[in-house]
Enzyme design. Structure first.
Site, PDB file in Angstrom:
ATOM      1  N   ASP A 255       0.850  -1.192   0.000  1.00  0.00           N
ATOM      2  CA  ASP A 255       0.000   0.000   0.000  1.00  0.00           C
ATOM      3  C   ASP A 255       0.894   1.255   0.000  1.00  0.00           C
ATOM      4  O   ASP A 255       1.786   1.375   0.841  1.00  0.00           O
ATOM      5  CB  ASP A 255      -0.853  -0.046   1.283  1.00  0.00           C
ATOM      6  N   HIS A 256       0.647   2.150  -0.917  1.00  0.00           N
ATOM      7  CA  HIS A 256       1.398   3.419  -0.992  1.00  0.00           C
ATOM      8  C   HIS A 256       2.913   3.251  -1.061  1.00  0.00           C
ATOM      9  O   HIS A 256       3.651   3.957  -0.356  1.00  0.00           O
ATOM     10  CB  HIS A 256       1.054   4.342   0.183  1.00  0.00           C
TER      11      HIS A 256
HETATM   12  P1  13P Z   1      -8.792   5.020   5.563  1.00  0.00           P
HETATM   13  O1  13P Z   1      -7.856   5.885   6.346  1.00  0.00           O
HETATM   14  O2  13P Z   1     -10.039   5.778   5.191  1.00  0.00           O
HETATM   15  O3  13P Z   1      -9.109   3.744   6.224  1.00  0.00           O
HETATM   16  O4  13P Z   1      -8.066   4.677   4.174  1.00  0.00           O
HETATM   17  C1  13P Z   1      -7.115   3.651   4.110  1.00  0.00           C
HETATM   18  C2  13P Z   1      -6.326   3.655   2.847  1.00  0.00           C
HETATM   19  O5  13P Z   1      -6.624   4.326   1.888  1.00  0.00           O
HETATM   20  C3  13P Z   1      -5.161   2.770   2.794  1.00  0.00           C
HETATM   21  O6  13P Z   1      -4.443   2.933   1.615  1.00  0.00           O
HETATM   22  O1  G3H Z   2      -3.334   4.921   3.603  1.00  0.00           O
HETATM   23  C1  G3H Z   2      -2.561   4.638   4.505  1.00  0.00           C
HETATM   24  C2  G3H Z   2      -2.808   3.490   5.391  1.00  0.00           C
HETATM   25  O2  G3H Z   2      -3.862   3.750   6.273  1.00  0.00           O
HETATM   26  C3  G3H Z   2      -1.547   3.076   6.073  1.00  0.00           C
HETATM   27  O3  G3H Z   2      -1.180   3.950   7.062  1.00  0.00           O
HETATM   28  O4  G3H Z   2       1.229   4.446   6.702  1.00  0.00           O
HETATM   29  O5  G3H Z   2       0.169   4.679   8.970  1.00  0.00           O
HETATM   30  O6  G3H Z   2       0.577   2.417   7.994  1.00  0.00           O
HETATM   31  P1  G3H Z   2       0.300   3.869   7.723  1.00  0.00           P
HETATM   32 ZN    ZN Z   3      -4.506   4.934   0.843  1.00  0.00          ZN
END
Ligand code: 13P
Ligand code: G3H
Ligand code: ZN
Length: 324
Positions: A94-95
């Protein structure tokens, strides 16, 4: 030594997105950092027979350790098999913000990665995304890109302001990069403070007009929605009842997510709601039983409540229940 996700029994997102698009539902992408969250996600998805994307951020990877994470994902697959379930599971970065991070995740068994170049200018975002796609596709790993900026207050995802996606840029971005899915910005944002709603005010509508325009320009192409927690009121109230100090806040209403899930949106990201559930239940146990000091006695109830919340999302919000 490199590990292929195929050896672990994971899948990339290609087939699951194709089915989600045809069936007009979205695959849940739930973030996890620890054992209880992972157990809750897989239990809820087994019990609702839902495909699932297990999502790991850069911060989560650092927190949980990449070696342990790989074994946790492997363990989750064994538990699923042992339960006689055949739900497809994707392990997704993720990201991801650099090429090196994406490569490292692919080498350690991830079946899907996001390269989030949304902080860069279009040209640099496209170049970075293409570089990741070229590497990932050699290993049949799918890639999610992002156009438009979501505001965020997460540890690692922190943009002050959001900018909606410009639909006129999406065709060029997708054809130049070869990405498999695209995250767009239509009014959601990361974290617990998405909308400030005064009493009597209604929730702002997501920009479904932008989504429709993107769908028109990219027919049949999988779209991703980040920042899709509903910031569930009952848990915010429970947190504050037991000593928390969360401000008055609101998330994305569930009916709007349901509507999005019936469109080209094939993946919906939810992290904050899980965090709220855990905090609420742990606070409740601490406040009502201050003598308790066995972590199983407060993390256990948090896990039970998480299962309930994820099942609700699969059944009534994303529509992924029964689709594995
Ligand atoms: P929320 O913070 O709304 O749960 O979004 C999570 C997200 O986009 C993780 O990539
Ligand atoms: O979009 C981001 C997710 O909620 C992950 O958050 O970088 O704090 O793990 P984090
Ligand atoms: Zn996100």
């Amino acid at each position: 030594m490199a590990t292929s996700y195929k050896e672990l029994g994971l899948v990339n997102t290609r087939e699951i997105f194709k089915k989600a698009m045809a069936g007009r539902y979205a695959i849940p992408a739930y973030n996890f950092n620890n054992m209880e969250q992972l157990q809750a996600i897989i239990t809820a998805c087994i019990e609702t027979n839902s495909p699932v994307i297990l999502q790991v951020s850069k911060g989560a990877r650092k927190y949980a350790n990449q070696i342990l994470l790989r074994h946790m994902a492997k363990g989750a697959l064994e538990i699923i098999e042992d339960a006689g379930s055949k739900i497809p599971v994707t392990l997704h970065l993720d990201h991801g913000d650099t090429y090196e991070l994406a490569v490292s995740c692919i080498e350690t068994g991830f079946s899907s990665v996001m390269i989030d170049g949304s902080a860069h200018k279009f040209e640099d975002n496209a170049n970075l995304t293409k570089k990741v796609v070229d590497y990932a596709h050699k290993y049949d790993v799918t890639v999610e890109g992002e156009l438009g900026v979501l505001a965020g207050i997460e540890d690692e995802v922190s943009h002050g302001e959001s900018h909606y996606t410009h639909p006129e840029e999406v065709e060029d971005f997708v054809s130049r990069t070869g990405v498999d899915s695209l995250a767009i910005s239509i009014g959601t944002s990361h974290g617990a403070y998405k909308f400030k709603i005064k009493p009597g005010e209604s929730f702002p509508e997501l920009r479904f007009d932008i989504l429709r325009e993107v769908e028109k320009r990219l027919p049949g192409f999988p779209i991703v929605l980040h920042g899709s927690s509903s910031v569930l009121k009952e848990y915010v109230e429970l947190i504050n009842k037991y000593g928390g100090e969360l401000e008055q806040t609101a998330g994305v209403p569930e009916d709007q997510l349901r509507k999005a899930a019936q469109s080209a949106v094939c993946k919906i990201n939810i992290d904050t709601d899980g965090r709220l559930v855990v905090t609420a239940k742990v606070r409740e146990v601490f406040a009502t039983n201050p003598k308790e000091f066995d972590p199983r006695k407060y993390l256990g109830p948090a896990r039970t409540e998480l299962i309930k919340m994820y099942k609700h999302k699969n059944e009534y919000v994303l529509g992924s229940a029964g689709k594995a």
